[in-house]
Design a protein around this motif. Structure first.
Motif, short mmCIF file in Angstrom:
data_model
loop_
_atom_site.label_atom_id
_atom_site.label_comp_id
_atom_site.label_asym_id
_atom_site.label_seq_id
_atom_site.Cartn_x
_atom_site.Cartn_y
_atom_site.Cartn_z
N VAL A 13 12.51 6.25 -4.68
CA VAL A 13 11.79 6.31 -3.41
C VAL A 13 10.33 6.70 -3.64
O VAL A 13 9.42 6.15 -3.03
CB VAL A 13 12.48 7.30 -2.44
CG1 VAL A 13 11.59 7.55 -1.22
CG2 VAL A 13 13.84 6.77 -2.01
N GLU A 14 10.10 7.64 -4.54
CA GLU A 14 8.74 8.11 -4.80
C GLU A 14 7.85 6.98 -5.32
O GLU A 14 6.66 6.92 -5.01
CB GLU A 14 8.77 9.26 -5.82
CG GLU A 14 9.46 10.52 -5.32
CD GLU A 14 10.99 10.43 -5.37
OE1 GLU A 14 11.50 9.45 -5.99
OE2 GLU A 14 11.66 11.30 -4.81
N GLU A 15 8.42 6.08 -6.12
CA GLU A 15 7.66 4.95 -6.64
C GLU A 15 7.28 3.99 -5.52
O GLU A 15 6.15 3.49 -5.46
CB GLU A 15 8.46 4.23 -7.71
CG GLU A 15 8.70 5.05 -8.96
CD GLU A 15 9.58 4.36 -9.98
OE1 GLU A 15 9.57 4.78 -11.15
OE2 GLU A 15 10.26 3.38 -9.61
N ILE A 16 8.21 3.74 -4.63
CA ILE A 16 7.94 2.85 -3.49
C ILE A 16 6.86 3.45 -2.60
O ILE A 16 5.97 2.75 -2.12
CB ILE A 16 9.23 2.57 -2.69
CG1 ILE A 16 10.27 1.89 -3.58
CG2 ILE A 16 8.93 1.73 -1.45
CD1 ILE A 16 11.63 1.71 -2.93
N VAL A 17 6.94 4.76 -2.39
CA VAL A 17 5.93 5.45 -1.57
C VAL A 17 4.54 5.30 -2.20
O VAL A 17 3.55 5.01 -1.50
CB VAL A 17 6.29 6.94 -1.40
CG1 VAL A 17 5.13 7.70 -0.75
CG2 VAL A 17 7.55 7.09 -0.56
N GLU A 18 4.45 5.46 -3.51
CA GLU A 18 3.15 5.29 -4.19
C GLU A 18 2.63 3.87 -4.02
O GLU A 18 1.43 3.65 -3.81
CB GLU A 18 3.28 5.64 -5.67
CG GLU A 18 3.47 7.11 -5.96
CD GLU A 18 2.30 7.96 -5.49
OE1 GLU A 18 1.14 7.47 -5.55
OE2 GLU A 18 2.53 9.09 -5.03
N ASN A 19 3.52 2.89 -4.11
CA ASN A 19 3.12 1.50 -3.91
C ASN A 19 2.61 1.26 -2.49
O ASN A 19 1.62 0.55 -2.27
CB ASN A 19 4.28 0.56 -4.20
CG ASN A 19 4.57 0.43 -5.69
OD1 ASN A 19 3.78 0.85 -6.52
ND2 ASN A 19 5.71 -0.15 -6.01
N ILE A 20 3.28 1.87 -1.53
CA ILE A 20 2.87 1.73 -0.13
C ILE A 20 1.47 2.30 0.06
O ILE A 20 0.61 1.70 0.72
CB ILE A 20 3.89 2.42 0.81
CG1 ILE A 20 5.18 1.59 0.87
CG2 ILE A 20 3.29 2.61 2.22
CD1 ILE A 20 6.30 2.25 1.65
N TYR A 21 1.22 3.46 -0.52
CA TYR A 21 -0.11 4.08 -0.36
C TYR A 21 -1.19 3.26 -1.05
O TYR A 21 -2.34 3.22 -0.58
CB TYR A 21 -0.09 5.52 -0.87
CG TYR A 21 0.22 6.49 0.24
CD1 TYR A 21 -0.79 6.98 1.07
CD2 TYR A 21 1.53 6.87 0.51
CE1 TYR A 21 -0.50 7.84 2.12
CE2 TYR A 21 1.83 7.73 1.55
CZ TYR A 21 0.81 8.21 2.35
OH TYR A 21 1.10 9.05 3.41
N LYS A 22 -0.85 2.58 -2.13
CA LYS A 22 -1.84 1.73 -2.78
C LYS A 22 -2.24 0.59 -1.83
O LYS A 22 -3.43 0.26 -1.69
CB LYS A 22 -1.27 1.15 -4.08
CG LYS A 22 -2.27 0.31 -4.87
CD LYS A 22 -3.46 1.14 -5.33
CE LYS A 22 -4.50 0.31 -6.07
NZ LYS A 22 -4.06 -0.09 -7.41
N VAL A 23 -1.26 0.01 -1.14
CA VAL A 23 -1.55 -1.05 -0.17
C VAL A 23 -2.35 -0.50 1.01
O VAL A 23 -3.36 -1.09 1.42
CB VAL A 23 -0.24 -1.70 0.33
CG1 VAL A 23 -0.53 -2.68 1.47
CG2 VAL A 23 0.46 -2.42 -0.82
#
Length: 217
Positions: A174-184
């Protein structure tokens, strides 16, 4: 981006994955950002941006490279398909073959000297699919280019005031997906005149699951 709380994003990602019905394939986790007060005809409204995610989704990405010589040799070691100048010339007037390639390739990396030829042969089939040929300098390390684009997503806003892209897969942390979302989201913030006002809704969902909205401040 203080008005998109990290804990709210994490909560939405967890709920989206938990609420998603189990399928016999690996589902993507998608991000949908709905805009408001953005003129789709203005430069800010014509968003077309490549974003390199910090954590590549665990999904197969088909990379095609248009090149000759040493670059083509190295590309064959890492890319799903390599198109030489001769093969591209064979696509002139063959729309069916160009369409097939455009459907297969997620990204088309093109040595700069072949860009005009790709523009005549593949670009007409890539455009309607929201894909663009990516120029690669002749002296570039094509292996690094291919690796980088395996983690890339395209943000594109055309007819509707929203962008949608894959930010992960259901088996990722989940933490990895959250980081990806913030990059977008951070990329969008840099493109919008007033992100706090222009971003109306942020939604997370899996391929077959229900949408889960992130609670904004």
């Amino acid at each position: 981006m203080s008005f998109v709380p990290r804990d709210a994003v994490e909560k939405a990602v967890r709920e989206a994955i938990e609420a998603s019905p189990r399928r016999n394939f690996k589902q993507s986790v998608d991000l949908i950002v709905v805009m408001r007060d953005v003129d789709l005809k203005s430069p800010q409204g014509r968003i077309r941006e490549v974003v390199f995610l910090p954590y590549p989704p665990n999904k197969k990405v088909n990379i095609c490279v248009a090149a000759d010589g040493d670059m083509a040799v190295k590309a064959r070691e890492v890319a799903e398909r390599v198109l030489t100048k001769e093969e591209l010339q064979g696509l002139v007037g063959n729309r069916k073959a160009a369409k097939k390639i455009a459907e297969f390739c997620d990204w088309v990396l093109v040595r700069t000297d072949l860009m005009p030829l790709v523009g005549r042969t593949l670009a007409p089939a890539l455009g309607p699919r929201g894909k663009i040929p990516i120029p690669v300098p002749p002296n570039a390390n094509i292996v690094d280019f291919v690796k980088r684009y395996r983690a890339a997503v395209m943000l594109r806003m055309k007819d509707q005031p929203q962008v949608m892209c894959r930010v992960g897969t259901e088996d990722m942390k989940v933490e990895e997906i959250v980081e990806n979302i913030y990059k977008v989201l951070n990329t969008l913030e840099g493109k919008l005149p007033n992100a706090r006002n222009n971003i109306a809704r942020v939604i997370v969902k899996t391929t077959m699951g229900p949408p889960v909205e992130v609670m904004l401040r």
